[in-house]
Write a protein that holds these residues in place. Structure first.
Motif, PDB file in Angstrom:
ATOM      1  N   ASP C  97       0.817  -1.215   0.000  1.00 18.87           N
ATOM      2  CA  ASP C  97       0.000   0.000   0.000  1.00 18.87           C
ATOM      3  C   ASP C  97       0.856   1.274   0.000  1.00 18.87           C
ATOM      4  O   ASP C  97       0.348   2.365  -0.226  1.00 18.87           O
ATOM      5  CB  ASP C  97      -0.902   0.026   1.247  1.00 18.87           C
ATOM      6  N   ILE C  98       2.161   1.109   0.275  1.00 21.61           N
ATOM      7  CA  ILE C  98       3.027   2.307   0.303  1.00 21.61           C
ATOM      8  C   ILE C  98       3.260   2.784  -1.122  1.00 21.61           C
ATOM      9  O   ILE C  98       3.518   1.978  -2.013  1.00 21.61           O
ATOM     10  CB  ILE C  98       4.410   1.989   0.912  1.00 21.61           C
ATOM     11  N   ASN C  99       3.178   4.090  -1.295  1.00 19.64           N
ATOM     12  CA  ASN C  99       3.559   4.644  -2.594  1.00 19.64           C
ATOM     13  C   ASN C  99       5.086   4.543  -2.710  1.00 19.64           C
ATOM     14  O   ASN C  99       5.828   5.050  -1.878  1.00 19.64           O
ATOM     15  CB  ASN C  99       3.111   6.105  -2.683  1.00 19.64           C
ATOM     16  N   LEU C 100       5.530   3.850  -3.759  1.00 23.91           N
ATOM     17  CA  LEU C 100       6.955   3.543  -3.868  1.00 23.91           C
ATOM     18  C   LEU C 100       7.836   4.775  -4.036  1.00 23.91           C
ATOM     19  O   LEU C 100       9.042   4.728  -3.806  1.00 23.91           O
ATOM     20  CB  LEU C 100       7.181   2.565  -5.026  1.00 23.91           C
ATOM     21  N   ILE C 101       7.210   5.874  -4.431  1.00 26.21           N
ATOM     22  CA  ILE C 101       8.037   7.063  -4.638  1.00 26.21           C
ATOM     23  C   ILE C 101       8.679   7.519  -3.324  1.00 26.21           C
ATOM     24  O   ILE C 101       9.773   8.095  -3.316  1.00 26.21           O
ATOM     25  CB  ILE C 101       7.225   8.212  -5.293  1.00 26.21           C
ATOM     26  N   TYR C 102       8.003   7.193  -2.193  1.00 25.97           N
ATOM     27  CA  TYR C 102       8.588   7.589  -0.911  1.00 25.97           C
ATOM     28  C   TYR C 102       9.866   6.819  -0.628  1.00 25.97           C
ATOM     29  O   TYR C 102      10.803   7.327  -0.015  1.00 25.97           O
ATOM     30  CB  TYR C 102       7.576   7.390   0.227  1.00 25.97           C
ATOM     31  N   ILE C 103       9.880   5.577  -1.093  1.00 32.12           N
ATOM     32  CA  ILE C 103      11.101   4.784  -0.937  1.00 32.12           C
ATOM     33  C   ILE C 103      12.233   5.402  -1.753  1.00 32.12           C
ATOM     34  O   ILE C 103      13.364   5.526  -1.291  1.00 32.12           O
ATOM     35  CB  ILE C 103      10.846   3.323  -1.358  1.00 32.12           C
TER      36      ILE C 103
END
Lengths: 235, 250, 236
Positions: C97-103
């Motif tokens: 569910d995490i938006n990968l852009i934050y990674i």
């Protein structure tokens, strides 16, 4: 409970297990770095000299080349060489589809390095004080003698630190070479991750190797710099 | 031995040499004085082609050149009959004192290494640096560097040595050691052209002094002629301004 | 060779649509990198005990880790770490569910912080010690000296290096395709996945990166001229 969960998340013993396997592929990484460095230095010197002596028409082309190489990601350059070179050569009837992938990688990294080194070498040569040239001329030396005996040794000293930084940069950049399918340290890390479902530990292992090699390289560069400085200007 | 006729040189629109004639006999010590910007240094640098003069001719020994049309071969020939001592020493940073002295001999004049080393050591001893043969420039004081510079010029055994304000960059305390060396070689009958601001030194060693201003030679003569009985108003003005410095050095 | 210019142009169009993602991926880490990097540089410059040494270790480790490796480590650490935590506490949210852009932001910020801290430290060292001594001699505090005398002089020195830091970030952000973030390069590649015209796609991406970096270079050049006015005034 927490410790157990932590174990499932990151298991340091798996990193230790991965290291020897990763090290079996280190020679591929190092070979790429060394071969590309040699190509980069040779091509870089040629470009720098052509620019200093203002070979007509070449200046613009080399500026464009340098700007492109510095202005685009190495990953893009890598794939342009990989897809583009066979396409260009096949149009003149040369088939290189069976070339080793390593050749494309050495070309990419070497040509990329050449662009950065060309500017460093040029700056180093130009930074040798004009008085050195004048003194050489005054004792009757020719242009060529002046360059090789007086300017070049001093320029080497000026350029050395930046060249070292670029070699370290090349090592770091080599971490994307596995995208072309070669099995170097990173390629092995990916394989271990795929086999064991412990990618994190495998990549941490790769990071450790890169870190150690980086530090070693920096140490070697510093030593060479010190020795050469001692040898060239005795200080 | 050296004969320069009607030399002109301009940097862009700025005319620095406006037609100068100089003749120097063998063994003569010529000192050029004058305010800064008068063209002294440029004249010196034109002689060994570190600057390319716009017009004029020069005879040096058996070599005859027109400044404007000199070929690189002629330039090399001139440079191999002259030597220069620079204001900022310009020792080769990548060579020891001895290597600095040997470089021109070995590379430019193809003197065998052993013989060049011999000459080099003699010259360094002569300028009082017997203990500094293997020191790099970075380890030498300004005065020592300049003495190596003089040894480097002497070693070439040139027809003439050009001195371009050899003490201007030096600490006041180091000036005398360099002047002493220059005085010594002047007495040996080596042809010298010296640009300097050291007036008492000029008075001491010169056979002839040229006073330059505004790109021309205003007046020339023996030290006595010039310092005591200057004829031209410009010369008197210049000397008047410089006298405090001069008397200080005496 | 058959080079499909029309396809390249359409890939170019796709690239341009996602150029803002690349810019975001470079500028956000750049901003935080300057923030954290300057703090680290100052702490290390004044040789603060323990903290200074710890930060040095941090910088050495991050700098020695290639961007690609950093991205993958942060990715797997966050994904697996997140799932471990949510499993342990029986939470409903999953890593997917995490938006990968934050990674990507996290990984690039780490890299940027280490690099920029070195830039700033170099710039601080470049200011002559006489400047510090003069400031203390007229009674300025350390903080005043830093803010009023040192940083204004250090910044023009840092600008060209910061420029290469930012360009490095723009180029380095191209790696985010590894974690399926669509930036300008990935956008160019997606249409090529169906027809295998990768050469055209990569050339399209290269052109956008090239122009982008030339523009950035010019902006910084202008900034440098602007910021070093005090130098010019002295020279005139």
């Amino acid at each position: 409970m927490w410790g157990e969960a932590m174990e499932g998340f990151f298991n340091i013993s798996l990193v230790v297990e991965a290291l020897p396997q990763l090290l079996t592929r280190l020679h591929i990484t190092l070979f790429l770095v060394v071969a590309a460095t040699i190509l980069g230095i040779v091509a870089g010197i040629i470009i720098a000299l052509l620019r200093i002596y203002r070979i007509p028409g070449f200046n613009q082309i080399s500026l464009l080349y340098i700007s492109f190489m510095r202005g685009t990601p190495i990953i893009v350059q890598m794939f342009i060489v990989y897809y583009g070179l066979p396409a260009i050569l096949s149009s003149v009837g040369i088939n290189i589809n069976r070339w080793d992938k390593m050749i494309f990688l050495i070309l990419t990294y070497g040509l990329n390095m050449a662009a950065f080194l060309a500017e460093i070498i040029r700056a180093a040569i130009v930074s040798v004080p004009i008085g050195q040239t004048e003194a050489a001329y005054a004792v009757g030396m020719t242009r060529l003698q002046t360059f090789w005996r007086i300017i070049a040794p001093q320029a080497v000293l000026m350029g050395l630190p930046s060249i070292g930084i670029n070699i370290v940069g090349l090592l770091q950049d080599s971490s994307i070479a596995f995208l072309l399918g070669i099995v170097d340290v990173m390629g092995k890390a990916r394989a271990i991750g795929a086999n064991t479902y412990h990618s994190l530990e495998a990549y941490v292992g790769a990071a450790v190797i890169f870190l150690v090699i980086t530090l070693l390289l920096e140490k070697v560069c510093a030593t060479i710099e010190r020795r050469l400085t001692m040898k060239i200007i005795g200080d | 031995m050296i004969k320069i006729t009607d030399i002109h040189k301009a940097f862009g629109k700025n005319e620095v040499l406006k037609g100068i004639d100089v003749e120097v006999a063998k063994g003569e010590v010529i000192v050029i004085i004058g305010p800064s910007g008068s063209g002294k240094t440029t004249l010196l640098r034109c002689i060994n082609f570190l600057e390319k003069a716009d017009s004029g001719k020069m005879t040096l020994g058996s070599t005859q050149v027109a400044f404007k049309h000199a070929t690189s071969k002629e330039i090399l020939a001139i440079r191999r009959q002259t030597a220069m001592v620079f204001q900022s020493y310009n020792l080769f940073n990548n060579k020891t004192a001895l290597e600095n002295v040997m470089e021109g001999l070995v590379t430019a004049r193809k003197v065998p290494l052993r013989q060049a080393a011999e000459i080099g050591k003699n010259m360094l001893d002569k300028v009082g640096l017997a203990d500094k043969h293997n020191a790099y420039p970075s380890r030498l004081s300004g005065g020592q560097q300049q003495r190596v510079g003089i040894a480097r010029a002497l070693a070439l055994n040139p027809e003439v040595i050009l001195f371009d304000e050899p003490t201007s960059a030096l600490d006041p305390t180091l000036v005398s050691e360099v002047l002493a060396v220059m005085k010594k070689i002047a007495q040996e009958g080596i042809t010298m052209i010296v640009v300097t601001h050291e007036m008492s030194f000029a008075y001491d060693i010169a056979n002839r002094i040229l006073f330059m201003d505004g790109g021309v030679i205003v007046e020339q003569g023996t030290p006595k002629d010039l310092f005591v009985n200057a004829k031209e108003e410009r010369t008197k003005q210049f000397l008047k301004r410089i006298v405090p410095e001069w008397s200080y050095n005496i | 060779m058959n080079f499909d210019v029309y396809f390249m142009l359409s890939a170019l169009q796709e690239s341009l649509k996602y150029t803002w993602v690349t810019l975001l991926l470079a500028i956000v880490p750049f901003f935080f990198g300057i923030l954290f990097g300057t703090v680290i540089a100052i702490i290390r410059f004044y040789r603060v005990k323990v903290l200074g040494e710890l930060l040095q270790l941090f910088v050495v480790i991050i700098k020695g880790t290639p961007g690609m490796v950093m991205l993958l480590i942060v990715y797997f650490a966050l994904i697996q770490g997140f799932d471990t935590i949510s499993q342990t506490f029986h939470l409903a949210v999953k890593s997917k569910d995490i938006n990968l852009i934050y990674i990507a932001f996290a990984a690039l910020t780490l890299t940027a912080t280490a690099a920029i801290s070195e830039t700033m430290r170099g710039a601080l060292t470049a200011v002559a010690t006489g400047q510090y001594e003069a400031s203390y001699s007229v009674g300025l505090t350390k903080r005043q000296t830093l803010r009023r005398i040192i940083l204004p002089q250090a910044l023009p020195v840092a600008i060209p290096v910061l420029c290469s830091n930012l360009i490095g970030l723009i180029k380095g952000s191209s790696l985010v395709f590894m974690i399926s973030v669509t930036d300008l390069m990935n956008a160019a590649l997606i249409p090529a996945n169906t027809n295998y015209k990768y050469l055209e796609a990569y050339i399209a991406a290269a052109l956008v990166y090239w122009v982008l970096n030339v523009v950035v270079e010019n902006i910084f050049f202008w900034l440098e001229q602007h910021l070093s006015t005090y130098k010019r005034e002295v020279l005139v």
